[in-house]
Design a protein around this motif. Sequence first.
Motif, PDB file in Angstrom:
ATOM      1  N   UNK A   1     -13.721  -3.910   1.518  1.00  0.00           N
ATOM      2  CA  UNK A   1     -13.742  -2.353   0.888  1.00  0.00           C
ATOM      3  C   UNK A   1     -13.927  -2.753  -0.735  1.00  0.00           C
ATOM      4  N   UNK A   2     -14.937  -3.726  -0.858  1.00  0.00           N
ATOM      5  CA  UNK A   2     -15.532  -3.280  -2.467  1.00  0.00           C
ATOM      6  C   UNK A   2     -17.162  -2.357  -1.889  1.00  0.00           C
ATOM      7  N   UNK A   3     -17.121  -3.132  -1.033  1.00  0.00           N
ATOM      8  CA  UNK A   3     -18.479  -1.692  -0.352  1.00  0.00           C
ATOM      9  C   UNK A   3     -18.112  -0.088  -0.113  1.00  0.00           C
ATOM     10  N   UNK A   4     -16.832  -0.101   0.358  1.00  0.00           N
ATOM     11  CA  UNK A   4     -16.191   1.451   0.582  1.00  0.00           C
ATOM     12  C   UNK A   4     -15.577   2.013  -0.841  1.00  0.00           C
TER      13      UNK A   4
ATOM     14  N   UNK B   1      -0.011   8.407   6.135  1.00  0.00           N
ATOM     15  CA  UNK B   1      -0.930   8.325   6.679  1.00  0.00           C
ATOM     16  C   UNK B   1      -2.373   7.069   5.762  1.00  0.00           C
ATOM     17  N   UNK B   2      -2.495   7.608   4.673  1.00  0.00           N
ATOM     18  CA  UNK B   2      -3.345   7.188   4.093  1.00  0.00           C
ATOM     19  C   UNK B   2      -3.258   5.163   3.814  1.00  0.00           C
ATOM     20  N   UNK B   3      -1.475   5.115   3.568  1.00  0.00           N
ATOM     21  CA  UNK B   3      -0.790   3.888   3.797  1.00  0.00           C
ATOM     22  C   UNK B   3      -0.728   2.534   4.835  1.00  0.00           C
ATOM     23  N   UNK B   4      -0.901   3.426   5.723  1.00  0.00           N
ATOM     24  CA  UNK B   4      -1.187   3.307   7.165  1.00  0.00           C
ATOM     25  C   UNK B   4      -2.197   2.642   7.200  1.00  0.00           C
TER      26      UNK B   4
ATOM     27  N   UNK C   1       2.657  -3.330   0.193  1.00  0.00           N
ATOM     28  CA  UNK C   1       1.580  -3.755  -0.061  1.00  0.00           C
ATOM     29  C   UNK C   1       0.229  -2.833  -0.409  1.00  0.00           C
ATOM     30  N   UNK C   2       0.093  -1.908   0.840  1.00  0.00           N
ATOM     31  CA  UNK C   2      -1.693  -1.183   1.110  1.00  0.00           C
ATOM     32  C   UNK C   2      -1.400  -0.304   0.027  1.00  0.00           C
ATOM     33  N   UNK C   3       0.087   0.483  -0.684  1.00  0.00           N
ATOM     34  CA  UNK C   3      -0.608   1.473  -1.219  1.00  0.00           C
ATOM     35  C   UNK C   3      -1.569   1.807  -2.234  1.00  0.00           C
ATOM     36  N   UNK C   4      -1.990   0.495  -2.949  1.00  0.00           N
ATOM     37  CA  UNK C   4      -2.341  -0.303  -4.054  1.00  0.00           C
ATOM     38  C   UNK C   4      -4.548   0.199  -3.752  1.00  0.00           C
ATOM     39  N   UNK C   5      -4.790  -0.340  -2.185  1.00  0.00           N
ATOM     40  CA  UNK C   5      -5.654   0.274  -1.672  1.00  0.00           C
ATOM     41  C   UNK C   5      -5.810   1.464  -1.483  1.00  0.00           C
TER      42      UNK C   5
ATOM     43  N   UNK D   1      -8.818   6.719  -2.104  1.00  0.00           N
ATOM     44  CA  UNK D   1      -8.494   8.149  -2.698  1.00  0.00           C
ATOM     45  C   UNK D   1      -9.205   8.480  -3.598  1.00  0.00           C
ATOM     46  N   UNK D   2      -9.449   7.537  -4.711  1.00  0.00           N
ATOM     47  CA  UNK D   2      -9.910   7.563  -5.466  1.00  0.00           C
ATOM     48  C   UNK D   2     -11.442   7.646  -5.859  1.00  0.00           C
ATOM     49  N   UNK D   3     -11.706   7.006  -4.687  1.00  0.00           N
ATOM     50  CA  UNK D   3     -13.060   6.441  -4.122  1.00  0.00           C
ATOM     51  C   UNK D   3     -13.694   7.512  -3.691  1.00  0.00           C
ATOM     52  N   UNK D   4     -13.365   8.621  -2.564  1.00  0.00           N
ATOM     53  CA  UNK D   4     -13.183   9.855  -1.995  1.00  0.00           C
ATOM     54  C   UNK D   4     -13.358  10.955  -3.022  1.00  0.00           C
TER      55      UNK D   4
END
Length: 374
Positions: A57-60, A288-291, A309-313, A318-321
């Motif tokens: 995820x860091x890479x992404x 959809x983004x959460x899942x 819990x995945x909402x933060x990721x 989304x921000x990275x995009x």
Amino acid sequence: MHVGQSLEKGAIYLVTRTSGGRQGVVRKYRDWLPGIPDWAIVTLGEGETPLIEAPHLSERIGTRLYLKFEGMNPTASFKDRGMTVALSVAVAGASRACICASTGNTAAAAAAYSARAGISCFVVVPAGKIALGKAVQVLAHGAKIIQIQGNFDAALKLSQKAAEDLGDVVLVNSVNPDRIEGQKTASLELCEALGRPPDTLVLPVGNAGNITAYWKGFKEWRGAGFADTAPRMFGFQAEGASPLVTGRDFEHPETVASAIRIGAPASKEGALTAVRESGGLIESVTDEEILHAQALLAGEEGVFCEPASAAGIAGLLKLAGEDRCPEGTIVSVLTGHGLKDPDVILKRASLPEPVPATFEALVGSMEKAERAER
Ligand code: AN7
């Protein structure tokens, strides 16, 4: 350290046991918390959860990301940090019972810590709307579950009124300041583990108690002179339950992330203050983004958290995009374990039909499974 003896085949072995260092947050952070006498401490060894590097995820997202896996607490969510303080205070004050409204995790934690404390526990939940694992925990610990024909926000109002009117029943939702005090210990742990505060803290937001607690912890850490900085606080809500983003309460909040299906956050002011003072943000992400984020965490990093819990990721991706991801060290808090909500996974995948117990069938199935993945 305890030293015991066990007798086996005529020989005496010394058995050495330690508590593994997990003394619980009330003992560990005594100086930071309300005074609680030793005899009243109700702990299950909560806290000291792993801070896990997330290389993929860091890479992404293009910066260094760590996961604070709060699913590794005794009842598998961050709620245990606040509940040990709330129940210890309840025991110190000789309370008869506690009550809470819940989307599931508060209920599971209240049930476990009340069982430990030996006081009765009432949990008020929206009927049919809490994840299976959480309901099972409440039943296992013998708490009294009241399902109402209404949502979390109605459950919270009722629980607050019951605590006010009945007198000897303590409300253990995060509007109880003892809960916030306990939950802020996660910030202190993070600063200790990293040697300094992270640059950005990312977390899901529902009733907004946790973001309020983290910010309090970081400010106290800085105030005590251990650091001159505090992280920017980035909160993410589910789009269908995003009152802090839209600026108006949701009468019928809806999201796959049942833990954060909350339309009128009780700690709204705390959340907005945290964001304002830290230069952070609160935005929303779709189901959809959460899942998708939950699947990436489980499939690439090996960390299984529940949808909320995945909402933060999801938010970070989304921000990275959009080229808006902050630089520096980011910690994303994974608030609850994936096993809490098995139905979300079973809706998208199921076990294959059994095959004969032969080598040929095994190899055939292995090839078929690999082909399906490609
Ligand atoms: C996994 O259990 O509100 O913003 O009643 O279970 O402090 O509300 C749960 C909330 C995030 C949101 N992640 O935290 C309850 C409840 C998980 C959660 C949140 C919750 P807050």
